[in-house]
Design a protein around this motif. Structure first.
Motif, PDB file in Angstrom:
ATOM      1  N   TYR A 219      34.820  45.877  67.868  1.00 24.42           N
ATOM      2  CA  TYR A 219      35.381  47.192  67.523  1.00 24.42           C
ATOM      3  C   TYR A 219      35.772  48.030  68.744  1.00 24.42           C
ATOM      4  O   TYR A 219      36.842  48.635  68.734  1.00 24.42           O
ATOM      5  CB  TYR A 219      34.418  47.982  66.643  1.00 24.42           C
ATOM      6  CG  TYR A 219      34.529  47.705  65.164  1.00 24.42           C
ATOM      7  CD1 TYR A 219      35.075  46.537  64.664  1.00 24.42           C
ATOM      8  CD2 TYR A 219      34.063  48.632  64.246  1.00 24.42           C
ATOM      9  CE1 TYR A 219      35.154  46.304  63.304  1.00 24.42           C
ATOM     10  CE2 TYR A 219      34.144  48.409  62.882  1.00 24.42           C
ATOM     11  CZ  TYR A 219      34.692  47.241  62.416  1.00 24.42           C
ATOM     12  OH  TYR A 219      34.782  47.015  61.074  1.00 24.42           O
TER      13      TYR A 219
ATOM     14  N   LEU B 183      39.097  47.174  69.965  1.00 31.67           N
ATOM     15  CA  LEU B 183      40.189  47.440  69.029  1.00 31.67           C
ATOM     16  C   LEU B 183      40.331  48.921  68.699  1.00 31.67           C
ATOM     17  O   LEU B 183      41.045  49.281  67.770  1.00 31.67           O
ATOM     18  CB  LEU B 183      39.972  46.637  67.737  1.00 31.67           C
ATOM     19  CG  LEU B 183      39.910  45.122  67.905  1.00 31.67           C
ATOM     20  CD1 LEU B 183      39.593  44.438  66.594  1.00 31.67           C
ATOM     21  CD2 LEU B 183      41.215  44.588  68.480  1.00 31.67           C
TER      22      LEU B 183
ATOM     23  N   TRP C 186      41.505  41.505  60.419  1.00 31.06           N
ATOM     24  CA  TRP C 186      42.933  41.217  60.264  1.00 31.06           C
ATOM     25  C   TRP C 186      43.740  42.498  60.450  1.00 31.06           C
ATOM     26  O   TRP C 186      44.731  42.531  61.172  1.00 31.06           O
ATOM     27  CB  TRP C 186      43.219  40.642  58.876  1.00 31.06           C
ATOM     28  CG  TRP C 186      42.998  39.177  58.763  1.00 31.06           C
ATOM     29  CD1 TRP C 186      41.843  38.492  59.027  1.00 31.06           C
ATOM     30  CD2 TRP C 186      43.945  38.211  58.350  1.00 31.06           C
ATOM     31  NE1 TRP C 186      42.017  37.164  58.792  1.00 31.06           N
ATOM     32  CE2 TRP C 186      43.309  36.957  58.368  1.00 31.06           C
ATOM     33  CE3 TRP C 186      45.273  38.279  57.938  1.00 31.06           C
ATOM     34  CZ2 TRP C 186      43.956  35.792  58.013  1.00 31.06           C
ATOM     35  CZ3 TRP C 186      45.916  37.113  57.582  1.00 31.06           C
ATOM     36  CH2 TRP C 186      45.264  35.885  57.628  1.00 31.06           C
ATOM     37  N   GLY C 187      43.315  43.562  59.762  1.00 29.11           N
ATOM     38  CA  GLY C 187      44.042  44.826  59.854  1.00 29.11           C
ATOM     39  C   GLY C 187      44.096  45.373  61.272  1.00 29.11           C
ATOM     40  O   GLY C 187      45.149  45.808  61.742  1.00 29.11           O
ATOM     41  N   LEU C 188      42.952  45.367  61.954  1.00 22.26           N
ATOM     42  CA  LEU C 188      42.925  45.859  63.332  1.00 22.26           C
ATOM     43  C   LEU C 188      43.766  44.982  64.253  1.00 22.26           C
ATOM     44  O   LEU C 188      44.443  45.478  65.151  1.00 22.26           O
ATOM     45  CB  LEU C 188      41.485  45.945  63.839  1.00 22.26           C
ATOM     46  CG  LEU C 188      40.622  47.047  63.221  1.00 22.26           C
ATOM     47  CD1 LEU C 188      39.164  46.897  63.669  1.00 22.26           C
ATOM     48  CD2 LEU C 188      41.160  48.414  63.564  1.00 22.26           C
ATOM     49  N   SER C 189      43.737  43.686  64.019  1.00 18.31           N
ATOM     50  CA  SER C 189      44.528  42.772  64.832  1.00 18.31           C
ATOM     51  C   SER C 189      46.020  43.048  64.658  1.00 18.31           C
ATOM     52  O   SER C 189      46.769  43.110  65.635  1.00 18.31           O
ATOM     53  CB  SER C 189      44.212  41.322  64.438  1.00 18.31           C
ATOM     54  OG  SER C 189      45.015  40.418  65.156  1.00 18.31           O
ATOM     55  N   PHE C 190      46.448  43.221  63.423  1.00 19.27           N
ATOM     56  CA  PHE C 190      47.862  43.510  63.172  1.00 19.27           C
ATOM     57  C   PHE C 190      48.255  44.881  63.696  1.00 19.27           C
ATOM     58  O   PHE C 190      49.323  45.061  64.263  1.00 19.27           O
ATOM     59  CB  PHE C 190      48.185  43.407  61.692  1.00 19.27           C
ATOM     60  CG  PHE C 190      48.161  42.002  61.159  1.00 19.27           C
ATOM     61  CD1 PHE C 190      48.642  40.936  61.900  1.00 19.27           C
ATOM     62  CD2 PHE C 190      47.643  41.738  59.906  1.00 19.27           C
ATOM     63  CE1 PHE C 190      48.613  39.638  61.408  1.00 19.27           C
ATOM     64  CE2 PHE C 190      47.617  40.450  59.401  1.00 19.27           C
ATOM     65  CZ  PHE C 190      48.107  39.392  60.156  1.00 19.27           C
ATOM     66  N   ALA C 191      47.377  45.866  63.506  1.00 18.66           N
ATOM     67  CA  ALA C 191      47.686  47.230  63.941  1.00 18.66           C
ATOM     68  C   ALA C 191      47.852  47.324  65.454  1.00 18.66           C
ATOM     69  O   ALA C 191      48.650  48.115  65.948  1.00 18.66           O
ATOM     70  CB  ALA C 191      46.600  48.195  63.472  1.00 18.66           C
ATOM     71  N   HIS C 192      47.085  46.516  66.170  1.00 21.76           N
ATOM     72  CA  HIS C 192      47.131  46.556  67.635  1.00 21.76           C
ATOM     73  C   HIS C 192      47.991  45.447  68.223  1.00 21.76           C
ATOM     74  O   HIS C 192      48.074  45.324  69.446  1.00 21.76           O
ATOM     75  CB  HIS C 192      45.712  46.496  68.219  1.00 21.76           C
ATOM     76  CG  HIS C 192      44.904  47.708  67.900  1.00 21.76           C
ATOM     77  ND1 HIS C 192      45.064  48.903  68.557  1.00 21.76           N
ATOM     78  CD2 HIS C 192      43.947  47.917  66.970  1.00 21.76           C
ATOM     79  CE1 HIS C 192      44.240  49.798  68.051  1.00 21.76           C
ATOM     80  NE2 HIS C 192      43.542  49.231  67.091  1.00 21.76           N
ATOM     81  N   GLY C 193      48.585  44.618  67.367  1.00 21.48           N
ATOM     82  CA  GLY C 193      49.446  43.549  67.847  1.00 21.48           C
ATOM     83  C   GLY C 193      48.744  42.552  68.739  1.00 21.48           C
ATOM     84  O   GLY C 193      49.320  42.070  69.716  1.00 21.48           O
TER      85      GLY C 193
END
Length: 145
Positions: free
Chosen positions: A115, A118, A61-68
């Motif tokens: 990974y 991302l 979730w965090g990586l998805s949000f951080a990278h839009g």
């Protein structure tokens, strides 16, 4: 990320293995001598493994949000991993701990594929080490339950 921050993250990752190794050792040391303590340690280890699995899913979730990222897969995997971890806690210890070991390996497999996409591919060596110790601890604890 600077070197000091990376080193601190690695130390915390290794410290996170303490409950896995200690729980596994206690399950074998207690054995059948005290069934209440054995059950407590088994549940404690299973609950911790479930939490770690949920955390591993949350990273997506965090990586998805951080990278839009627009895709749904990271979000779905994040919830799916948490549910798989929870399911293991509900099982009898011998089955749940083996389940957790398998899910930890599955989480690594997903991370190994995702990974690099991302920007987190540099963490895979640490993730492999942590997964190997955590999963082995769960499998050995399941054998002792």
């Amino acid at each position: 990320m600077n070197a000091a921050h990376r080193e601190f993250a690695q130390r915390l990752g290794y410290a996170g293995l303490i409950p896995f190794v200690l729980g596994c050792a206690l399950i074998w040391l207690i054995g059948d001598r005290d069934l209440d303590q054995h059950a407590f340690v088994s549940l404690a280890l299973s609950a911790y493994a479930g939490l770690v699995i949920a955390f591993l899913g949350g990273i997506h979730w965090g990586l998805s949000f951080a990278h839009g990222l627009p895709g749904r897969q990271p979000l779905a995997w994040g919830v799916g991993a948490a549910l798989l971890g929870w399911l293991g806690v509900l099982m009898a210890p011998y089955a749940g701990l083996a389940w957790h070991g398998a899910v930890l390996i599955a989480c690594y497999g997903v991370d190994r594929r995702v990974y690099p996409q991302l920007g987190a591919g540099d963490w895979l060596t640490l993730r492999f080490r942590l997964t190997a110790v955590a999963a082995l601890s769960c499998f050995l604890a399941a054998a002792g339950s």
